[in-house]
Design a protein around this motif. Structure first.
Motif, short mmCIF file in Angstrom:
data_model
loop_
_atom_site.label_atom_id
_atom_site.label_comp_id
_atom_site.label_asym_id
_atom_site.label_seq_id
_atom_site.Cartn_x
_atom_site.Cartn_y
_atom_site.Cartn_z
N LEU A 1 0.82 -1.21 0.00
CA LEU A 1 0.00 0.00 0.00
C LEU A 1 0.86 1.26 0.00
CD1 LEU A 1 -2.83 -0.99 2.51
CD2 LEU A 1 -3.06 -0.63 0.05
N ASN A 2 2.03 1.18 0.61
CA ASN A 2 2.89 2.36 0.67
C ASN A 2 3.85 2.47 -0.50
OD1 ASN A 2 2.73 4.02 3.36
ND2 ASN A 2 2.29 1.88 3.85
N ARG A 3 4.25 1.31 -1.02
CA ARG A 3 5.31 1.30 -2.02
C ARG A 3 4.78 1.54 -3.42
NH1 ARG A 3 8.90 1.62 -5.07
NH2 ARG A 3 10.76 0.38 -5.33
N PHE A 4 3.61 0.97 -3.71
CA PHE A 4 3.14 0.99 -5.09
C PHE A 4 1.87 1.80 -5.25
CE2 PHE A 4 5.12 -3.21 -4.34
CZ PHE A 4 6.26 -3.03 -5.10
N ASP A 5 1.67 2.26 -6.46
CA ASP A 5 0.43 2.90 -6.84
C ASP A 5 -0.31 1.96 -7.75
OD1 ASP A 5 -0.61 5.25 -5.96
OD2 ASP A 5 0.97 6.46 -6.89
N PHE A 6 -1.49 1.58 -7.39
CA PHE A 6 -2.22 0.68 -8.28
C PHE A 6 -3.71 0.97 -8.19
CE2 PHE A 6 -1.09 -1.30 -4.28
CZ PHE A 6 -2.33 -1.67 -3.76
N LYS A 7 -4.42 0.42 -9.16
CA LYS A 7 -5.86 0.62 -9.21
C LYS A 7 -6.50 -0.05 -8.00
CE LYS A 7 -7.57 1.40 -13.83
NZ LYS A 7 -7.84 0.77 -15.09
N LYS B 1 -6.43 0.86 -4.94
CA LYS B 1 -5.62 0.95 -3.73
C LYS B 1 -6.44 1.47 -2.55
CE LYS B 1 -1.57 3.44 -2.13
NZ LYS B 1 -0.33 4.10 -2.55
N ALA B 2 -7.23 2.52 -2.82
CA ALA B 2 -8.03 3.12 -1.76
C ALA B 2 -9.06 2.11 -1.24
CB ALA B 2 -8.74 4.37 -2.28
N GLU C 1 -7.32 -0.45 0.88
CA GLU C 1 -6.98 0.16 2.16
C GLU C 1 -8.22 0.18 3.05
OE1 GLU C 1 -4.91 3.68 1.13
OE2 GLU C 1 -3.74 3.70 2.97
N SER D 1 2.17 0.84 8.47
CA SER D 1 2.05 1.84 7.41
C SER D 1 2.63 3.18 7.83
CB SER D 1 0.58 2.05 7.02
OG SER D 1 0.20 1.10 6.08
N GLN E 1 2.79 5.57 -18.66
CA GLN E 1 1.35 5.72 -18.87
C GLN E 1 1.04 6.22 -20.27
OE1 GLN E 1 0.05 8.07 -15.57
NE2 GLN E 1 -0.15 6.29 -14.23
#
Lengths: 262, 352
Positions: A87-93, A95-96, A99, A150, B14
């Protein structure tokens, strides 16, 4: 020169009375010699402390509670650390959403959660009582592990991971040699908090315990239903001391401010 | 012989291409800077070389071997980060020893090599300190020592000095250059600071929007920018769009609106944009201009600004507006004064 607010002083005092009053009363009543809870106590004895160990259920369920907390903690760590990392390292679809799901056991009322677990784990899947308790407690510990780890990772500079890799470490080696040592205090704090959460839990356990298997808080509830002597007061004092010691170690390790952030 | 080559590399983020068919070759032992405004792809290029990024297309050849798919930890490149990226839970010694421990070097040899490289980085006596107890400059020296100790085949710097204060920056860049030359390590250096790049590099690549506009030694870039972007980036503030040009005996005669300027330049065959720095222009009052003025253009002072060391004038002429820095010692020119602008033929360059 500091200004003095009399109103604020009184208010603060009342808050303390409100928070600590019951604890003080419980502590006093535990030393009562008679068989009824009474405040102020009329005589002094430690008999009820002795009685804790003579009532068969307490010691046994104390062990259950401890084992449950430890085992649940272990599983929550195995899921929670990688989850917090991702959750902290990556950005992905999503995610929220993810979380939200991980933290939801804190938000959903325990009684709802407990009932749902009963409905699924016990009634539907017919899991053994220990398995149900184990899963239930893991679920309520997980958000605490994820939250605290986190907030540790939020202060972690991920470029040092890249530095380790560029110096020849593998990705997994990097996690153990560089990431883990830097979030160690967060993990320990998470474990302690989650441990308390599980150890003190009533609302989940009350649904998940069954014939012959109980946790300490549930055993205490059952006891109070049948007896009204100061044993419970004595046991509460013992638990308070254990909890206070726990919090003392957390405080020494990180400071309580750690949990009010974020 | 080049040490490594990026061949027709494309990197996209992207769906937006950051590098498109990008090519770069660097020779053994050279220090090459990638210089450009933010977003020009310089850091992307560096991270691609390091292996932190994968290219969509193209090849990365290192010593003739295909390194495109070699993972970061197998490349043996040293990387120095902008924020130092030291391991906060380790002492200086352990930080520097980290790479050697990954390589299973013997204990005695680790101690030897770490102490030697700490000596090179002027960090003797700091072995037992933790990064939190170091100043910015010391941290960066540890980061450099840590990258050097593995005897990397290539050393990569990502804006290593941008977190330091101005004085330290100058000292550190001298240090970096000294160490690089002492050890003869091929180095790629990314920065957005022009002076920094020029002062330490064998070659500078000026980048813009994912392409290299010019790759030359610093002096050449400074005197002979190839494109308008490069010229603008390195301080040629004044541009003249010429209509035509032809070769004459004493140089190139470039014409705009009937006015012909002489340009003494050898290496540009097509450019029609004239570029000149504010410092290189001269101004004379209309009635006091000497007969020897080269490429004289008549104009009028619009704004004069006192800069301390010099005056800056905005001068309007028939071929456009010019910014001129003139010596403060000379008598200042007033707003609205008629002047003669000299465009020295040695200083004006034609760019693409």
């Amino acid at each position: 020169m500091r200004e003095k607010h009399i109103g604020l002083g009184i208010f603060t005092f009342l808050v303390f009375v409100f928070l600590l009053g019951p604890l003080v009363i419980i502590s006093f009543t535990s030393f009562e010699q008679g068989t009824v809870l009474r405040f102020p106590p009329e005589s002094f004895s430690l008999d009820w402390y002795k009685n804790i160990f003579e009532v068969s259920g307490f010691l046994e369920t104390f062990k259950v509670s401890i084992y449950l907390s430890l085992a649940g903690n272990l599983l929550a760590l195995l899921i929670g650390i990688p989850a917090a990392y991702a959750l902290n390292r990556f950005d992905f679809k999503g995610k929220a959403l993810l979380e939200g799901i991980f933290v939801s056991p804190i938000i959903i009322p325990g009684i709802v959660l407990g009932f749902t677990f009963l409905r699924f784990f016990i009634t539907y899947y017919q899991l053994p009582i220990y398995a149900g308790l184990f899963i239930g407690h893991t679920v309520i510990m997980l958000p605490f592990i994820i939250r605290v780890v986190s907030s540790s990772l939020a202060n972690f500079d991920f470029s040092i991971e890249e530095a380790a890799v560029s110096l020849g470490a593998s990705r997994i080696g990097t996690f153990f040699k560089v990431v883990l040592p830097n979030i160690k205090s967060g993990i320990i704090a998470g474990v302690l908090i989650a441990f308390l959460e599980s150890f003190n839990n009533v609302d989940i356990s009350v649904f998940m315990t069954g014939p012959g298997v109980s946790t300490l808080p549930i055993e205490m509830l059952t006891y109070v239903q049948n007896y009204f002597d100061p044993t419970i007061a004595a046991l509460s004092v013992v638990l308070m001391i254990i909890t206070a010691l726990f919090m003392f170690f957390v405080e020494r390790l990180l400071g309580l401010s750690y949990f009010t952030k974020r | 012989m080049s040490l490594f080559t990026l061949q027709d590399v494309t990197v996209a983020y992207q769906k937006q291409a950051i590098l498109q068919d990008f090519n770069l070759s660097i020779g053994e032992g050279e220090l090459v800077s990638l210089l450009g405004p933010s977003g020009c792809g310089k850091t992307t290029t560096l991270r691609l070389i390091a292996g932190f990024l994968q290219s969509k297309q193209g090849k990365f050849l290192f010593r003739e071997k295909d390194y495109t798919k070699v993972p970061v930890n197998k490349r043996n490149f040293g990387f120095v980060f902008q924020n130092y990226a030291l391991f906060p839970h380790m002492t200086v010694f352990d930080n520097v020893a980290f790479g050697l421990r990954q390589r299973k070097v013997s204990k005695a040899s680790i101690k030897d090599r770490v102490l030697r490289v700490l000596d090179i980085a002027s960090l003797k006596g700091f072995e037992e300190r933790f990064p939190a107890a170091l100043s910015g400059g010391q941290k960066q020296r540890v980061a450099i020592a840590r990258a050097l100790v593995i005897e990397p085949d290539l050393l990569l710097f990502d804006e290593p000095l941008s977190n330091l204060d101005a004085n330290l920056r100058v000292n550190m860049r001298v240090e970096i250059r000294r160490i690089q030359q002492e050890l003869g390590i091929t180095t790629v250096y990314v920065s957005h600071d022009q002076e920094e790049c020029f002062s330490i590099s064998d070659k500078v690549a000026i980048m813009n929007k994912g392409i290299i506009e010019q790759l030359s030694d610093p002096a050449t870039i400074y005197r002979q920018p190839k494109t308008k972007f490069v010229a603008d980036f390195i301080g040629f503030k004044n541009f003249i769009q010429f209509d035509s040009r032809r070769q004459e005996t004493d140089g190139i005669a470039a014409t705009v609106q009937g006015i012909t300027l002489t340009v003494q330049q050898q290496d540009n065959d097509t450019g029609l944009v004239g570029a000149i720095r504010p410092d290189d222009l001269r101004l004379y009052p209309l009635d006091a201009a000497p007969m020897t003025v080269e490429n004289a253009v008549q104009g009028k002072v619009l704004i004069s600004t006192y800069l301390g060391r010099s005056y800056q004038y905005e001068v309007k002429t028939s071929i456009g507006q010019f910014t001129v820095n003139d010596d403060a010692a000379a008598a200042p020119l007033a707003n609205g004064q008629e002047v003669v602008l000299e465009i020295p033929k040695k200083q004006i360059v034609l760019v693409d």
